[in-house]
Design an enzyme around this catalytic site. Structure first.
Site, mmCIF file in Angstrom:
data_model
loop_
_atom_site.group_PDB
_atom_site.id
_atom_site.type_symbol
_atom_site.label_atom_id
_atom_site.label_comp_id
_atom_site.label_asym_id
_atom_site.label_seq_id
_atom_site.Cartn_x
_atom_site.Cartn_y
_atom_site.Cartn_z
ATOM 1 N N SER A 61 8.395 -9.879 -11.923
ATOM 2 C CA SER A 61 9.282 -11.055 -11.898
ATOM 3 C C SER A 61 9.279 -11.683 -10.507
ATOM 4 O O SER A 61 9.266 -12.917 -10.377
ATOM 5 C CB SER A 61 10.704 -10.652 -12.320
ATOM 6 O OG SER A 61 10.699 -10.227 -13.671
ATOM 7 N N HIS A 117 5.445 -3.033 -17.581
ATOM 8 C CA HIS A 117 4.894 -3.258 -16.233
ATOM 9 C C HIS A 117 3.411 -2.931 -16.329
ATOM 10 O O HIS A 117 2.983 -1.805 -16.087
ATOM 11 C CB HIS A 117 5.582 -2.376 -15.195
ATOM 12 C CG HIS A 117 4.932 -2.458 -13.846
ATOM 13 N ND1 HIS A 117 4.827 -3.635 -13.141
ATOM 14 C CD2 HIS A 117 4.316 -1.517 -13.080
ATOM 15 C CE1 HIS A 117 4.190 -3.413 -12.002
ATOM 16 N NE2 HIS A 117 3.856 -2.142 -11.943
ATOM 17 N N THR A 159 -0.469 -1.523 -3.441
ATOM 18 C CA THR A 159 0.622 -2.477 -3.227
ATOM 19 C C THR A 159 1.874 -1.663 -2.967
ATOM 20 O O THR A 159 2.058 -0.627 -3.602
ATOM 21 C CB THR A 159 0.876 -3.384 -4.454
ATOM 22 O OG1 THR A 159 1.646 -2.663 -5.428
ATOM 23 C CG2 THR A 159 -0.417 -3.864 -5.091
ATOM 24 N N GLY A 161 3.641 10.310 -6.768
ATOM 25 C CA GLY A 161 2.629 10.178 -7.814
ATOM 26 C C GLY A 161 1.323 9.750 -7.209
ATOM 27 O O GLY A 161 1.239 9.432 -6.026
#
Ligand SMILES: NC(=O)C1=CN([C@@H]2O[C@H](COP(=O)(O)OP(=O)(O)OC[C@H]3O[C@@H](n4cnc5c(N)ncnc54)[C@H](O)[C@@H]3O)[C@@H](O)[C@H]2O)C=CC1
Ligand SMILES: CC(=O)C(=O)O
Length: 316
Positions: A153, A179, A232, A83
């Site tokens: 988390s 998210h 990231t 993606g």
């Protein structure tokens, strides 16, 4: 699951920053027997496979090589990281149409290969793309897993351990919901070494306002890292590796994921971040974290925002 006891095979789709970090983590941790990498940048994949295979003498054998969608025919897992990543200032939801179009070109040939394993999806916006993978594949919902709020988390656990000066391994706390911007911390159920988080924080003089600030920093951490280094990848790649291990080793472990809620939190027909039990069947059980009224309202708001995007993008 195909070949579960004989030869465990994973097909990775997307060999960019997230995908190649996942491949490296799989080799480090020796989780499968075979890792096939597929990407439209075929030279890059060939180079990456050659680079990665040199890890083996120092860790152990894991046959890593380039491949095609047809390799999914006898695979146990297909992991989707293909993606376009989020650009500085862009939200994950801006990506939906671009990455949905890419996803459509992936899921169809994977299903046509006869793939009978489990999909794990990380490409963003991950909650929508996980739902789309399930719909496009027609697979049972428990065999399509999203990374959901796994990375969030982890970020929250790191933030709490640092702020409260406790060992990270004693922190039992989750971020739930989308998210993305709709995520929130589940305070009522959070614990440090078995003690309620709010009691531990109060004892250390950390106020709810300070915890809320920490939660905001956690929510914005992905954007902060993208601002600093453009992307990231280590965190989510490790989430993917951990989920892969839970499936391939039939662990029955509780992990935060993007789960297809079916009555939990009063929600239906969407993937959203919550803990679940993961084993060789995929999502064995979706867990409902006890929420305060305020947290439940945040979960519903997060779900509504995801459902509106899904309705636009997927025509639901
Ligand atoms: N769920 C999460 O917590 C996180 C998700 N992400 C998401 O992961 C995705 C990948 O991010 P990066 O690896 O940083 O991006 P990247 O640009 O480094 O890699 C993407 C890879 O996908 C490949 N690709 C594009 N179209 C393809 C197709 N049709 N078939 C096969 N491969 C194709 C590209 O050639 C490229 O190698 C993005 O959507 C990003 O937003 C990133 C970090 C965290
Ligand atoms: C990129 C992304 O989704 C994150 O780091 O949270």
């Amino acid at each position: 699951m195909a070949n579960q006891t004989i030869h465990q095979k994973v097909v990775l789709i997307g060999d960019g920053a997230v995908g190649s970090s996942y491949a490296f983590a799989m080799l480090q941790q020796q989780i499968a027997d075979e890792l096939v990498i597929v990407d439209i940048q075929t030279d890059h994949v060939s180079g990456d496979a050659l680079d990665l295979e040199d890890v083996q003498p120092l860790t152990g054998p894991l046959n890593v090589h380039p491949g095609t969608y047809q390799d999914a025919t006898d695979a146990d897992l297909v992991v989707i990281t293909a993606g376009v990543p989020r650009k500085p200032g862009e939200t994950r939801l801006d990506l939906v149409n671009k990455n949905l179009n890419i996803l459509k070109t992936i899921v169809k040939p994977i299903v046509e290969s006869g793939f009978a394993g489990i999909f794990i999806v990380a490409a963003n916006p991950v909650d929508i793309l996980t739902m789309a993978t399930q719909k496009l594949s027609g697979f049972p919902r428990e065999r399509v897993i999203g990374t959901g709020t796994s990375l969030d988390s982890s970020r929250w656990q790191v933030a709490l351990a640092n702020r409260l000066s406790v060992d990270l391994r004693t922190v039992d706390a989750y971020i739930l919901g989308e998210h993305g911007d709709g995520q929130f911390a589940a305070y009522q159920a959070a614990a440090i070494a078995g003690q309620p988080l709010l009691a531990v924080a109060a004892k250390q003089g950390v106020s709810q306002l300070q915890l809320t600030d920490l939660e905001t920093t956690t929510r914005k951490k992905g954007g902060s890292i993208i601002g600093l280094k453009g992307a990231t990848f280590y965190g989510v790649a490790t989430s993917l590796m951990r989920l892969s291990r839970a499936v391939l080793h039939n662990e029955n472990i509780v992990l935060p994921i993007g789960a297809p809620v079916d009555g939990q939190y009063g929600l239906h027909d969407l993937y959203i971040g919550t803990p679940a039990v993961i084993n060789a069947q995929g999502i064995a059980q979706i867990l409902e974290v006890p929420l305060s009224a305020d947290e439940q309202a945040k979960m519903v708001a997060s779900a509504k925002s995801l459902q509106a995007i899904a309705a636009d993008a997927l025509g639901d």
